[in-house]
Write an enzyme that holds these catalytic residues in place. Structure first.
Site, PDB file in Angstrom:
ATOM      1  N   CYS A 212      -3.835   4.547 -16.143  1.00 32.95           N
ATOM      2  CA  CYS A 212      -4.905   4.468 -17.146  1.00 32.95           C
ATOM      3  C   CYS A 212      -5.208   3.010 -17.472  1.00 32.95           C
ATOM      4  O   CYS A 212      -4.326   2.162 -17.393  1.00 32.95           O
ATOM      5  CB  CYS A 212      -4.598   5.183 -18.461  1.00 32.95           C
ATOM      6  SG  CYS A 212      -4.217   6.920 -18.278  1.00 32.95           S
TER       7      CYS A 212
ATOM      8  N   ARG B 123      -7.186   1.800 -12.049  1.00 33.44           N
ATOM      9  CA  ARG B 123      -6.016   2.363 -12.711  1.00 33.44           C
ATOM     10  C   ARG B 123      -6.161   3.856 -12.984  1.00 33.44           C
ATOM     11  O   ARG B 123      -5.249   4.492 -13.517  1.00 33.44           O
ATOM     12  CB  ARG B 123      -5.772   1.642 -14.045  1.00 33.44           C
ATOM     13  CG  ARG B 123      -5.523   0.160 -13.896  1.00 33.44           C
ATOM     14  CD  ARG B 123      -5.345  -0.486 -15.244  1.00 33.44           C
ATOM     15  NE  ARG B 123      -4.124  -0.054 -15.886  1.00 33.44           N
ATOM     16  CZ  ARG B 123      -2.938  -0.616 -15.716  1.00 33.44           C
ATOM     17  NH1 ARG B 123      -2.811  -1.633 -14.905  1.00 33.44           N
ATOM     18  NH2 ARG B 123      -1.875  -0.157 -16.339  1.00 33.44           N
TER      19      ARG B 123
ATOM     20  N   GLU C 259       1.660  -1.433  11.500  1.00 38.02           N
ATOM     21  CA  GLU C 259       0.303  -1.106  11.056  1.00 38.02           C
ATOM     22  C   GLU C 259      -0.462  -2.305  10.512  1.00 38.02           C
ATOM     23  O   GLU C 259      -1.690  -2.320  10.575  1.00 38.02           O
ATOM     24  CB  GLU C 259       0.278   0.064  10.056  1.00 38.02           C
ATOM     25  CG  GLU C 259       0.831  -0.225   8.695  1.00 38.02           C
ATOM     26  CD  GLU C 259       0.756   0.973   7.757  1.00 38.02           C
ATOM     27  OE1 GLU C 259      -0.213   1.724   7.817  1.00 38.02           O
ATOM     28  OE2 GLU C 259       1.694   1.138   6.947  1.00 38.02           O
TER      29      GLU C 259
ATOM     30  N   GLU D  36      10.450   3.489   8.224  1.00 41.12           N
ATOM     31  CA  GLU D  36       9.348   3.064   7.357  1.00 41.12           C
ATOM     32  C   GLU D  36       9.089   1.558   7.505  1.00 41.12           C
ATOM     33  O   GLU D  36       7.941   1.118   7.549  1.00 41.12           O
ATOM     34  CB  GLU D  36       9.653   3.457   5.903  1.00 41.12           C
ATOM     35  CG  GLU D  36       8.659   2.969   4.870  1.00 41.12           C
ATOM     36  CD  GLU D  36       7.207   3.400   5.110  1.00 41.12           C
ATOM     37  OE1 GLU D  36       6.961   4.228   5.987  1.00 41.12           O
ATOM     38  OE2 GLU D  36       6.317   2.861   4.427  1.00 41.12           O
TER      39      GLU D  36
ATOM     40  N   TRP E  54      -6.093   8.323 -15.959  1.00 43.68           N
ATOM     41  CA  TRP E  54      -5.395   8.848 -14.786  1.00 43.68           C
ATOM     42  C   TRP E  54      -4.493   9.934 -15.354  1.00 43.68           C
ATOM     43  O   TRP E  54      -3.492   9.648 -16.007  1.00 43.68           O
ATOM     44  CB  TRP E  54      -4.590   7.710 -14.157  1.00 43.68           C
ATOM     45  CG  TRP E  54      -3.658   8.073 -13.052  1.00 43.68           C
ATOM     46  CD1 TRP E  54      -2.319   8.360 -13.145  1.00 43.68           C
ATOM     47  CD2 TRP E  54      -3.968   8.159 -11.665  1.00 43.68           C
ATOM     48  NE1 TRP E  54      -1.795   8.608 -11.923  1.00 43.68           N
ATOM     49  CE2 TRP E  54      -2.770   8.496 -10.995  1.00 43.68           C
ATOM     50  CE3 TRP E  54      -5.131   7.979 -10.924  1.00 43.68           C
ATOM     51  CZ2 TRP E  54      -2.708   8.655  -9.607  1.00 43.68           C
ATOM     52  CZ3 TRP E  54      -5.063   8.140  -9.548  1.00 43.68           C
ATOM     53  CH2 TRP E  54      -3.872   8.467  -8.914  1.00 43.68           C
TER      54      TRP E  54
ATOM     55  N   LYS F 283       5.500  -0.102   8.655  1.00 40.25           N
ATOM     56  CA  LYS F 283       4.813  -1.157   7.886  1.00 40.25           C
ATOM     57  C   LYS F 283       4.506  -2.329   8.809  1.00 40.25           C
ATOM     58  O   LYS F 283       3.421  -2.881   8.797  1.00 40.25           O
ATOM     59  CB  LYS F 283       5.668  -1.655   6.711  1.00 40.25           C
ATOM     60  CG  LYS F 283       5.785  -0.769   5.516  1.00 40.25           C
ATOM     61  CD  LYS F 283       4.545  -0.595   4.689  1.00 40.25           C
ATOM     62  CE  LYS F 283       3.680   0.531   5.112  1.00 40.25           C
ATOM     63  NZ  LYS F 283       3.990   1.861   4.917  1.00 40.25           N
TER      64      LYS F 283
ATOM     65  N   ASN G 286      -2.059   4.319 -22.736  1.00 36.45           N
ATOM     66  CA  ASN G 286      -1.712   4.263 -21.317  1.00 36.45           C
ATOM     67  C   ASN G 286      -0.207   4.464 -21.225  1.00 36.45           C
ATOM     68  O   ASN G 286       0.527   3.784 -21.925  1.00 36.45           O
ATOM     69  CB  ASN G 286      -2.154   2.871 -20.812  1.00 36.45           C
ATOM     70  CG  ASN G 286      -1.465   2.451 -19.542  1.00 36.45           C
ATOM     71  OD1 ASN G 286      -1.048   3.292 -18.753  1.00 36.45           O
ATOM     72  ND2 ASN G 286      -1.348   1.152 -19.348  1.00 36.45           N
ATOM     73  N   GLY G 287       0.241   5.433 -20.425  1.00 36.89           N
ATOM     74  CA  GLY G 287       1.683   5.685 -20.323  1.00 36.89           C
ATOM     75  C   GLY G 287       2.010   7.072 -20.862  1.00 36.89           C
ATOM     76  O   GLY G 287       1.138   7.939 -20.933  1.00 36.89           O
TER      77      GLY G 287
ATOM     78  N   LYS H 198      -7.225   5.245   4.531  1.00 34.57           N
ATOM     79  CA  LYS H 198      -6.263   5.514   3.461  1.00 34.57           C
ATOM     80  C   LYS H 198      -5.902   6.994   3.404  1.00 34.57           C
ATOM     81  O   LYS H 198      -4.769   7.360   3.175  1.00 34.57           O
ATOM     82  CB  LYS H 198      -6.840   5.058   2.118  1.00 34.57           C
ATOM     83  CG  LYS H 198      -5.877   5.202   0.947  1.00 34.57           C
ATOM     84  CD  LYS H 198      -4.696   4.272   1.096  1.00 34.57           C
ATOM     85  CE  LYS H 198      -3.625   4.497   0.050  1.00 34.57           C
ATOM     86  NZ  LYS H 198      -2.318   3.947   0.467  1.00 34.57           N
TER      87      LYS H 198
ATOM     88  N   HIS I  44      20.933   4.193  24.759  1.00 28.33           N
ATOM     89  CA  HIS I  44      20.480   5.263  25.641  1.00 28.33           C
ATOM     90  C   HIS I  44      19.110   4.954  26.247  1.00 28.33           C
ATOM     91  O   HIS I  44      18.461   5.859  26.767  1.00 28.33           O
ATOM     92  CB  HIS I  44      20.472   6.602  24.885  1.00 28.33           C
ATOM     93  CG  HIS I  44      21.839   7.014  24.437  1.00 28.33           C
ATOM     94  ND1 HIS I  44      22.803   7.480  25.307  1.00 28.33           N
ATOM     95  CD2 HIS I  44      22.431   6.979  23.216  1.00 28.33           C
ATOM     96  CE1 HIS I  44      23.920   7.740  24.648  1.00 28.33           C
ATOM     97  NE2 HIS I  44      23.722   7.441  23.366  1.00 28.33           N
TER      98      HIS I  44
HETATM   99  O1  M6R Z   1      -1.854  10.546   1.606  1.00 32.67           O
HETATM  100  P1  M6R Z   1      -0.670  10.833   2.473  1.00 32.67           P
HETATM  101  O2  M6R Z   1       0.608  10.367   1.862  1.00 32.67           O
HETATM  102  O3  M6R Z   1      -0.582  12.286   2.851  1.00 32.67           O
HETATM  103  O4  M6R Z   1      -0.897  10.006   3.794  1.00 32.67           O
HETATM  104  C1  M6R Z   1      -0.077  10.201   4.896  1.00 32.67           C
HETATM  105  C2  M6R Z   1      -0.205   9.050   5.867  1.00 32.67           C
HETATM  106  O5  M6R Z   1      -1.501   8.983   6.392  1.00 32.67           O
HETATM  107  C3  M6R Z   1       0.126   7.713   5.174  1.00 32.67           C
HETATM  108  O6  M6R Z   1       1.405   7.769   4.619  1.00 32.67           O
HETATM  109  C4  M6R Z   1       0.083   6.539   6.160  1.00 32.67           C
HETATM  110  O7  M6R Z   1       1.070   6.681   7.134  1.00 32.67           O
HETATM  111  C5  M6R Z   1       0.264   5.264   5.365  1.00 32.67           C
HETATM  112  N1  M6R Z   1      -0.988   4.814   4.867  1.00 32.67           N
HETATM  113  C6  M6R Z   1       0.939   4.193   6.124  1.00 32.67           C
HETATM  114  O8  M6R Z   1       1.218   3.097   5.336  1.00 32.67           O
END
Ligand code: M6R
Length: 608
Positions: free
Chosen positions: A2, A27, A488, A481, A74, A485, A100-101, A603, A504
């Site tokens: 928010c 926000r 990508e 993960e 939010w 990162k 907010n919160g 996104k 292996h």
């Molecule tokens: O909105 P979601 O969490 O379902 O999205 C899933 C993936 O598309 C998302 O986590 C994607 O791998 C990330 N943007 C990578 O940083």
């Protein structure tokens, strides 16, 4: 999240409040509202939906006055709607509040007020504050807010005004951010500096536990116990683009640094005073948890990597067989699902097409469906039987960081809640885990303080085209993960695998100088992972280890060590991911990439 705003000065308040809210929409934007005083009366306008709906409403029915407060929401308590939009007032409309919160004890306060005859017009926790301030009011808004805040527990910021005191606005910061912008004969309140930076460059940043009192005579800050505070003004010289990102060069970095606050929000109100977990939005039917014989976790991308952590911790803490499945795989498998299965679908957006399909497949086959998502009102949150919101706030950068970290925190809360119902914990183990969980935001903050060290190590990756990430168990989940990162946003080819898997096949690719990142936090498999380090070192690899600050062994094996604060092994993913996010960020930044919008990605992936 928010966003909150306030204005007091000679100009018309409405356009200034609306403009500030537009800049705070990142926000949250499920509803918005303002309250404006014209010297005689206090009027409120609010509307569900994006700010433009409110703007349209105000075009037809303007609110006139030179001071007021505003809010962009939010949703946390109560769905997005006109009635849940802020500002909230007491029934007589004498006090208006934006907030907010979360007010953690709002249920108890609401019951207390209802017992005294109060009527409520919304589902929000905020309305309780409007009632409390009105109840405490005896002609001095500052004192009324002080007394109300003493009764309200939680992490929040709030701004209040009273019909009886034209020209006065009072605000409080209890963890959630709040600044005062000081202009020429005018003052602003906002959740962040960029919201009012085009009006003034002078700011007083309000600290936790402080109140601020604005009146035509000026502003002053004091602590909750009434001690006056001297605050030097901060002069801000950001340009317009920097301002939108809160002074950070990219949203990704801003979001990485928001993680302590985001984790605080995820935990807020969910651990009770006696240390048990109480999850809003989760209401498992009698017998389901006790008889659970399998958990499916389904998700994509980063959310799937959060699921890998979930699998480890559910199996370890609950001893319930748990499968983590990519949603795009699970939906075309013939998964073994019965009425005693629970499915946890994880998604930041709650709109990922594959995740929705797998989640609904599980539900059709009789599984209880639990959503772990960031977006209130998302399709996943509506499809699920139970929902745990991560409360990370809007995530703008395509590369997910704070959403991932809050998914992990959510999973620990879930594991505790399930374990409590199943009698899975020894009391002292439970208490230790809860205590450590409560301290996680501080630990994340400490991990972020080492950003400069990570940036130095990142320089060693810039010219490479292949990187490998390894670990075992929980460390492998984090390595996955960290690797995603890296690839990508830096466009460096990156692979992650369990440390024991290297020999292996992949070891054939390790040559002189190949960077290998090793996550090394799990004491039960520590020596085994060190053996994998020896294997890559013997082939000339440049090894960077992520290890606890008190690990006296690791420097003997790795070329560089990225230190993280000590937490129990089982909680390590929440802190070990931080240097890996920063590493990817600094490598991509040095390579000059479009960090917030990497090529070919989106996104939210709403297509199959
Ligand atoms: O909105 P979601 O969490 O379902 O999205 C899933 C993936 O598309 C998302 O986590 C994607 O791998 C990330 N943007 C990578 O940083």
């Amino acid at each position: 999240m928010c966003g909150i705003m306030g204005y007091l000065g000679p100009k018309a308040a409405t356009p200034i409040l609306l403009d500030g809210l537009r800049r705070l929409e990142y926000r949250g934007y499920d509803s918005a509202g303002i309250a404006v005083h014209d010297g005689t009366s206090l009027s409120v306008a609010k509307a569900e939906g994006k700010l433009d709906r409110l703007v349209g409403q105000l075009d037809v029915q303007p609110l006139v006055g030179s001071y007021g407060i505003g809010h962009t929401r939010w949703a946390t308590h109560g769905p997005p709607s006109d009635r849940n939009a802020h500002p909230h007032t007491n029934p007589d409309g004498e006090v208006a509040v934006v907030h907010n919160g979360i007010i953690e004890n709002f249920t108890a306060l609401k019951e207390e007020l209802i017992a005294k005859g109060a009527a409520f017009a919304s589902d929000t926790d905020t309305e309780v504050i409007a009632h409390l301030v009105a109840e405490e009011y005896d002609g001095d808004l500052l004192e009324a807010v002080r007394r109300a805040v003493r009764r309200a527990e939680g992490a929040y910021a709030l701004v209040a005004m009273s019909k009886e005191e034209p020209g006065r606005i009072v605000a409080v910061r209890m963890i959630s951010p709040l600044v005062v912008g000081v202009g020429d004969g005018e003052m602003f309140l906002a959740s962040d500096i960029p919201a009012v930076l085009h009006h003034t460059r002078s700011f007083a940043v309000i600290d936790n536990g402080e109140m601020v009192d604005l009146s035509p005579d000026g502003w002053h800050i004091e602590t909750l116990d009434g001690t006056a505070v001297e605050r030097d003004l901060l002069e801000v010289d950001w340009d317009a683009e920097q301002a939108e990102r809160g002074g950070y060069p990219h949203f990704m970095l801003k979001e990485i640094f928001e993680q302590p606050a985001a984790a605080t929000e995820t935990l807020s109100g969910r651990i009770t005073e006696d240390g048990t977990v109480d999850l809003d939005g989760v209401d498992w039917p009698e017998g389901l948890v006790e008889n659970l014989d399998r958990i499916w976790i389904t998700a994509c991308g980063t959310a799937f990597h959060a699921g890998l952590v979930g699998k480890e911790i559910f199996e370890r803490l609950l001893r319930v067989p748990t499968e983590a499945a990519y949603a795009h795989e699970m939906r075309y498998r013939d998964p073994i699902i019965t009425g005693t299965t629970m499915t946890l679908a994880i998604s930041q957006s709650g709109e990922t097409a594959d995740t929705l399909a797998a989640a609904n497949l599980a539900k059709e086959r009789g599984s209880r469906l639990l959503a772990l998502t960031n977006v209130v009102g998302s399709t996943l949150s509506r499809d699920a039987d139970d929902v745990l919101f991560t409360r990370a706030g809007p995530e703008i950068s395509v590369a997910s960081t704070k959403a991932y970290l809050t998914m992990l925190v959510g999973e620990y809360l879930l594991a505790l809640a399930l374990g409590e119902r199943r009698g899975a914990f020894d009391a002292s183990d439970h208490a230790e885990l809860v205590e450590a969980l409560r301290h996680l935001p501080v630990k994340i903050e400490e991990a972020l303080e080492r950003d400069a060290e990570v940036a130095e190590v990142a320089d060693r990756f810039i010219g490479h085209e292949d990187v490998y990430f390894i670990g075992r168990g929980l460390d492998n989940a984090v390595a996955m993960e960290g690797s995603l990162k890296m690839k990508e946003i830096s466009y460096i080819h990156s692979e992650a695998m369990p440390a024991g898997e290297l020999k292996h096949g992949t070891l054939a690719l390790v040559t002189e100088g190949t960077p290998v990142v090793v996550v090394l936090t799990q004491s039960d498999v520590y020596d085994k992972t060190v053996s994998a380090i020896q294997e890559v070192k013997a082939r000339g690899a440049f090894v960077v280890a992520v290890a606890f600050e008190d690990d006296g062994e690791v420097a003997k094996h790795a070329d560089e060590v990225l230190r993280i604060p000590r937490v129990p092994d089982i909680l390590s993913p929440v802190v070990s991911i931080v240097p890996l996010q920063l590493l990817a960020y600094h490598v991509a930044s040095a390579r000059g990439h479009d960090i917030d919008q990497p090529r070919n990605l989106a996104k939210s992936v709403t297509v199959e």
